[in-house]
Design a protein around this motif. Sequence first.
Motif: not given
Length: 125
Positions: A14-23, A49-52, A55-61
């Motif tokens: 989730g943390i990695g997805g949020a950072v990657g999605g924000a970028f 929006l990218g972070a949200i 984060e959700s997709v990467s955490m759930a997967v």
Amino acid sequence: MDFSRIYLIAMMAGIGGAVGGAFAGGFVAAVRCDGGLECLGTAILGVGLGAIIMESVSMAVAAHIANQRQGNLFASLLITLLLAVPIPFLLLPGFTGVLVFPLFFFQVWACVKIQTRPAGKRRRA
């Protein structure tokens, strides 16, 4: 796999997805704009929006894969998306930023709890 390992895997994803999605959201917003201060609102929206979403997709997967693909991926994704939406709004005033951490931990807990519950056993009312 036990609950604590899946919890840690989902939290790191989730943390990695949020950072990657924000970028990624920031880059997409920057491409759509010519630059200057008038693009600041678009950039903030893209980052949020990218972070949200990521984060959700990467955490759930990640929780679904760590649980050996057992559990309900769609329900886990839906719950993590619904719990991630208030996070940017808590960051806006500044003084409520500390509420982001318990909300994030609750989001990870709900995601892992949905993934690890037994599929065949349901309670009758």
